[in-house]
Motif scaffolding. Structure first.
Motif, PDB file in Angstrom:
ATOM      1  N   THR A   1       0.837  -1.200   0.000  1.00 22.70           N
ATOM      2  CA  THR A   1       0.000   0.000   0.000  1.00 22.70           C
ATOM      3  C   THR A   1       0.869   1.246   0.000  1.00 22.70           C
ATOM      4  OG1 THR A   1      -0.065  -0.074   2.405  1.00 22.70           O
ATOM      5  CG2 THR A   1      -1.908  -1.091   1.252  1.00 22.70           C
ATOM      6  N   CYS A   2       0.247   2.392  -0.327  1.00 19.01           N
ATOM      7  CA  CYS A   2       0.978   3.654  -0.348  1.00 19.01           C
ATOM      8  C   CYS A   2       1.274   4.113   1.072  1.00 19.01           C
ATOM      9  CB  CYS A   2       0.171   4.737  -1.064  1.00 19.01           C
ATOM     10  SG  CYS A   2       0.935   6.371  -0.937  1.00 19.01           S
ATOM     11  N   PRO A   3       2.530   4.500   1.348  1.00 21.32           N
ATOM     12  CA  PRO A   3       2.874   4.936   2.704  1.00 21.32           C
ATOM     13  C   PRO A   3       2.143   6.225   3.098  1.00 21.32           C
ATOM     14  CG  PRO A   3       4.713   5.273   1.177  1.00 21.32           C
ATOM     15  CD  PRO A   3       3.682   4.476   0.449  1.00 21.32           C
ATOM     16  N   ARG A   4       1.755   7.033   2.107  1.00 19.10           N
ATOM     17  CA  ARG A   4       1.121   8.301   2.455  1.00 19.10           C
ATOM     18  C   ARG A   4      -0.404   8.223   2.457  1.00 19.10           C
ATOM     19  NH1 ARG A   4       4.030  12.551  -1.376  1.00 19.10           N
ATOM     20  NH2 ARG A   4       4.712  10.657  -2.401  1.00 19.10           N
ATOM     21  N   CYS A   5      -0.975   7.342   1.642  1.00 20.29           N
ATOM     22  CA  CYS A   5      -2.417   7.360   1.452  1.00 20.29           C
ATOM     23  C   CYS A   5      -3.119   6.113   1.966  1.00 20.29           C
ATOM     24  CB  CYS A   5      -2.756   7.551  -0.021  1.00 20.29           C
ATOM     25  SG  CYS A   5      -2.022   9.042  -0.691  1.00 20.29           S
ATOM     26  N   ALA A   6      -2.397   5.123   2.354  1.00 20.97           N
ATOM     27  CA  ALA A   6      -2.983   3.917   2.928  1.00 20.97           C
ATOM     28  C   ALA A   6      -3.958   3.225   1.985  1.00 20.97           C
ATOM     29  CB  ALA A   6      -3.673   4.217   4.260  1.00 20.97           C
TER      30      ALA A   6
ATOM     31  N   ARG B   1       2.247   2.123  -8.346  1.00 13.02           N
ATOM     32  CA  ARG B   1       1.964   3.553  -8.268  1.00 13.02           C
ATOM     33  C   ARG B   1       0.718   3.809  -7.426  1.00 13.02           C
ATOM     34  NH1 ARG B   1       0.989   6.620 -13.760  1.00 13.02           N
ATOM     35  NH2 ARG B   1       3.215   6.700 -14.136  1.00 13.02           N
ATOM     36  N   CYS B   2       0.777   4.915  -6.632  1.00 19.32           N
ATOM     37  CA  CYS B   2      -0.396   5.323  -5.847  1.00 19.32           C
ATOM     38  C   CYS B   2      -1.269   6.226  -6.704  1.00 19.32           C
ATOM     39  CB  CYS B   2       0.020   6.083  -4.597  1.00 19.32           C
ATOM     40  SG  CYS B   2      -1.403   6.797  -3.751  1.00 19.32           S
ATOM     41  N   HIS B   3      -2.543   5.908  -6.760  1.00 19.75           N
ATOM     42  CA  HIS B   3      -3.438   6.686  -7.607  1.00 19.75           C
ATOM     43  C   HIS B   3      -4.127   7.822  -6.876  1.00 19.75           C
ATOM     44  CE1 HIS B   3      -3.057   4.819 -11.506  1.00 19.75           C
ATOM     45  NE2 HIS B   3      -2.883   3.667 -10.876  1.00 19.75           N
ATOM     46  N   TYR B   4      -3.697   8.101  -5.649  1.00 17.13           N
ATOM     47  CA  TYR B   4      -4.155   9.344  -5.009  1.00 17.13           C
ATOM     48  C   TYR B   4      -3.081  10.410  -5.120  1.00 17.13           C
ATOM     49  CZ  TYR B   4      -8.204   7.148  -2.683  1.00 17.13           C
ATOM     50  OH  TYR B   4      -9.377   6.514  -2.396  1.00 17.13           O
ATOM     51  N   CYS B   5      -1.834  10.039  -4.746  1.00 17.10           N
ATOM     52  CA  CYS B   5      -0.814  11.082  -4.622  1.00 17.10           C
ATOM     53  C   CYS B   5       0.279  10.956  -5.663  1.00 17.10           C
ATOM     54  CB  CYS B   5      -0.204  11.061  -3.221  1.00 17.10           C
ATOM     55  SG  CYS B   5       0.872   9.651  -2.942  1.00 17.10           S
ATOM     56  N   GLY B   6       0.331   9.863  -6.402  1.00 22.07           N
ATOM     57  CA  GLY B   6       1.355   9.722  -7.419  1.00 22.07           C
ATOM     58  C   GLY B   6       2.623   9.016  -6.947  1.00 22.07           C
ATOM     59  N   HIS B   7       2.697   8.657  -5.664  1.00 16.80           N
ATOM     60  CA  HIS B   7       3.866   7.932  -5.134  1.00 16.80           C
ATOM     61  C   HIS B   7       4.173   6.703  -6.007  1.00 16.80           C
ATOM     62  CE1 HIS B   7       6.329   5.682  -2.181  1.00 16.80           C
ATOM     63  NE2 HIS B   7       5.607   4.648  -2.547  1.00 16.80           N
ATOM     64  N   GLU B   8       5.499   6.454  -6.247  1.00 14.78           N
ATOM     65  CA  GLU B   8       5.896   5.339  -7.096  1.00 14.78           C
ATOM     66  C   GLU B   8       6.974   4.522  -6.432  1.00 14.78           C
ATOM     67  OE1 GLU B   8       5.513   6.710 -11.639  1.00 14.78           O
ATOM     68  OE2 GLU B   8       7.377   5.648 -11.167  1.00 14.78           O
TER      69      GLU B   8
HETATM   70 ZN    ZN Z   1      -0.314   7.943  -2.047  1.00 16.83          ZN
END
Ligand code: ZN
Ligand code: ADP
Length: 768
Positions: free
Chosen positions: A483-488, A501-508
């Protein structure tokens, strides 16, 4: 100047401002401000022709010229300031409403919709009226069906008068006395076909001046002929909740949290009965899919012909008839899905939102309203009581209840003291599968349960809620999902270039080759769909009668009702399908419910993934054991310890909420209900242009946040949407979150008014 002249928005009562005399005509010219059903946030000024003066009032529909066309608009205000120059104003062409189509409180609701959801007022008002009433070709709406009625016009009280009047016309006398006996008037077909009276005798009464033919409107009502049994007596629990609701101040919204099969519907109907008995009207909202003939019959069993059913399967004419019958006060109770929240019920006393957690209450096009939230506002504006009900309430509503803003009443037991069915959680990582299952997650335990039920001539429901894609990564050994570390939220697998890739914040991050938890090699999940499951189950149980229900099989008007009818008649042994089969079904012979893969929605990149999974599993589990034979539920999962699965297995909303609410609060990334949320989606055929557009909007949001909102918002993105391409368009989105609703309102309104090609979605229910 050819276009209409601009004015100012807002509904003002017909104020006593001095009228501007028009030099040419020598009479006072009056102007009205008109809202057009177009995405433009302003009104237009038109001249009121004197002969339409009495009908052009706030809320009334009018036909006005716009360039070379004619358009139906709504009067926002009359006696508006004359435009400059005066000659710019064109005249209103027609005013079809004897009574304004939009009452002042519904108009106020339209203004709220427009402000809250950042939608131009014209589009908000368009949602308030049935589509047929916006047609210029027939601004009065589809023609009403009329029925010819014969009504007595003269009384003949004494026997002597009667003898004299009908001396040589005994048949006429029979007709007269028959009419008299049935209340003085009746439809012609009834008099001729049912009572056997002769048309000549009826004509004779008219010729004699004793009766008159009239045409009266007859509402087309596809449910009219249905049998409607009277409701059973309330149980002690139901009575307690009804009494509790009636003792609650009407301005306090109420939540009925009742387990599946606890008899919530009867509670709604009993409360509404007292509302209607005191001379008020009511609205009952039910999810589209639950608006079955059985549901309608239960409502009609209490309210009879006072009910108007608003259904998406109605023809334009039927819908307009139902709307008119409510507007005139001929019908007092409106039943329907989402848009019925705008039903023009007179003296609205109560609104019920059944299954309030249902995401189908959210409208997918502007205004992107949520009918439950609109119901809060409408109830407040009209002083009506608001009643929400669900076995699995949304966290938003639970949060309001916990904060004392909503009064909660519980129905903890099923009707008839039937137990909730036991739920067996089957761990797909370790449970034994049947030998020839291949890719299908079909365990021996579920197989034996289905076989047993079929052998006893009982029915089975199988749920497989597979969306079109499932591209998260899951370890086949331990079930872990990165999971994304920033958006869970779950990270999505991308192939070109390979990345998570995170589809909320763009984290990759790079795609791992071994699981971070257990060290096993990872692999992509393979999706199983309902069609493939139907095929497999058919091979496995060749003697069983199987029906599948999903969006593909139920595209026609009443298709799913027909499937459910056959299920009710015992003509189907196994009903399998997507979430459609989880809702509201009440089949006592269903003893086995199987959730084939509970994880299909658990790792979707959406912060409500766990909540949806809990609701779905708990709801489908609630379909089992509704009859005397009891029942059992089998939930197959790779995440048996997930709080959504554990809470659903014990049918516990409280347990789920206690685990989930803290996960949406600091130190975790915050999400509703702790903060408000809005989503902005940019889309374009060109992948490069959409990214630029999204970056522009995100830049504007960041600037507005620091310069004007003192950092009240947190802005996420831009990032590609989880569904990156839809109908040939590339999609990017941004999210804003804030504890302060006003800050969200300001950016929502600003972007709603200005940004072209950007969808503004406040309180989104889907983030895909
Ligand atoms: Zn994210
Ligand atoms: P819910 O909406 O809470 O799941 P329903 O309102 O559908 O439950 O009721 C479940 C079943 O119990 C229905 O078949 C309904 O007809 C029946 N029922 C409800 N109330 C009573 C009652 N007071 N007496 C007998 N049967 C009832």
């Amino acid at each position: 100047m050819t276009g209409p002249a601009p004015g100012t928005p807002g509904l003002r009562p017909g104020s006593e401002r001095p009228l501007t005399p028009r030099a040419s005509a020598g009479v006072a010219a009056r102007y009205a401000e008109i809202i057009l059903p177009i995405p433009v946030p302003r009104t237009y000024t038109y001249l009121i022709p004197p002969e339409l003066g009495s009908r052009v009032v706030p809320g009334a529909r009018v036909v006005v010229p716009v360039q070379r066309r004619q358009v139906v608009g709504v009067v926002a205000a009359v006696d508006a300031a004359p435009p400059v120059p005066t000659v710019a104003a064109k005249a209103i062409l027609a005013a079809p409403d004897a009574e304004p189509a939009i009452t002042s409180s519904l108009f106020a609701l339209g203004v709220w919709l427009s402000r809250y959801y950042g939608t131009p007022l014209g589009l908000a008002l368009r949602a308030l009226l049935p589509g047929a009433l916006w047609s210029v070709r027939r601004p009065a709406g589809p023609a009403e069906q009329v029925e010819r009625v014969l009504a007595l016009t003269a009384a003949l009280p004494s026997l002597l008068e009667r003898e004299r009047a009908f001396k040589r016309a005994p048949k006429r006398r029979v007709a007269y006395e028959a009419l008299e006996a049935i209340g003085g008037s009746a439809p012609i077909p009834h008099l001729i076909a049912r009572l056997g009276l002769s048309p000549a005798a009826l004509d004779g009464l008219v010729a004699q001046g004793l009766a008159r033919y009239t045409d009266v409107p007859r509402a087309r009502d596809p449910f009219a002929g249905m049998s409607s049994p009277p409701p059973p007596d309330l149980t002690a629990d139901q009575r307690r909740v009804v009494a509790g609701i009636l003792a609650t101040p009407p301005e306090t919204p109420v939540l009925i949290q009742g387990v599946t099969g606890s008899g919530k519907t009867l509670v709604y109907l009993d409360v509404l009965r007292s509302v209607v008995a005191s001379g008020n009207g009511a609205i009952l909202l039910v999810p589209e899919i639950a608006l079955t003939p059985q549901t309608v019959a239960r409502v009609r069993g209490v309210f009879g012909d006072q009910v108007a059913v608003l259904h998406s399967g109605l023809s334009d004419g039927e819908r307009a008839d139902a709307w008119r019958a409510l507007r005139r006060g001929e019908r007092r109770v409106a039943v329907g899905p989402r848009s019925a929240v705008f039903a023009p019920v007179e003296r609205l006393g109560a609104i019920v939102v059944d299954e309030e957690h249902e995401s189908s209450y959210k409208q997918g096009t502007a205004p992107r309203y949520h009918a439950r939230d609109v119901a809060f506002e409408r109830a407040r504006l009209e002083g009506a009581r608001l009643i929400l009900g669900s076995a699995t309430p949304s966290l938003e509503t639970l949060h309001l209840a916990a904060g004392g803003k909503v009064a909660r009443f519980e129905l903890p037991d099923r009707i008839g003291a039937r137990p909730l069915p036991p739920v067996e959680v089957i761990d797909l990582r370790s449970a034994e599968r049947v030998p020839d299952a291949r890719g299908v997650p079909w365990t021996v335990a579920l197989d034996e349960a289905v076989r047993g039920a079929l052998g006893r001539r009982e029915q089975v429901i199988l749920l497989l809620n597979r969306r079109g894609f499932a591209t998260y990564l899951q370890c086949p050994a331990c079930g872990d999902v990165p999971t994304c570390p920033r958006c869970a939220i779950a990270l999505t697998v991308h192939q070109t270039p390979a990345a998570l890739r995170c589809h909320y914040c763009g984290h990759e991050e790079p795609v791992p080759t071994v699981c971070r938890v257990c060290g096993k090699e990872t692999q992509r999940m393979r999706g199983l769909g309902t069609q493939q499951l139907e095929h497999f189950v058919g091979l496995r149980f060749p003697e069983a009668r199987i029906a599948r229900m999903d969006l593909d099989t139920t595209s026609t008007k009443w298709a799913h009702h027909r499937v459910l009818e056959r299920m009710a008649q015992g003509k189907i042994d196994i009903l399998l399908g997507t979430q459609m089969i989880a809702k509201g079904l009440d089949f006592p012979n269903v003893t086995v419910v199987g959730v084939v893969d509970a994880d299909t929605g658990l790792h979707l990149p959406d912060f409500r993934a766990a909540e949806r999974t809990f609701q779905l599993v708990a709801q489908v589990a609630g379909r089992a054991g509704r009859g005397p034979k009891g029942g059992r539920v089998y939930v197959q999962t790779r995440a048996p310890d997930h709080h959504a699965i554990r809470a659903a297995a014990v049918h516990s909303v409280a347990q789920f909420a206690a685990a989930e609410l803290p996960l949406r609060a600091p130190p975790n990334p915050t999400y509703p209900p702790h903060v408000g949320l809005a989503r902005f989606v940019a889309s374009h055929e060109d992948a490069g242009r959409v990214q630029q557009a999204a970056e522009r909007v995100a830049g504007w949001l960041v600037r507005a946040n620091t310069e004007r909102l003192s950092g009240a918002l947190s802005v996420l993105g831009p990032a590609p949407c989880p569904i990156e391409r839809l109908k040939g368009r590339w999609r990017w989105h941004m999210l804003v979150k804030a504890a302060e609703p006003r800050a969200i309102g300001r950016v929502v309104r600003a972007l709603g008014a200005r940004a072209r090609g950007v969808v503004v979605d406040r309180d989104p229910v889907s983030l895909l």
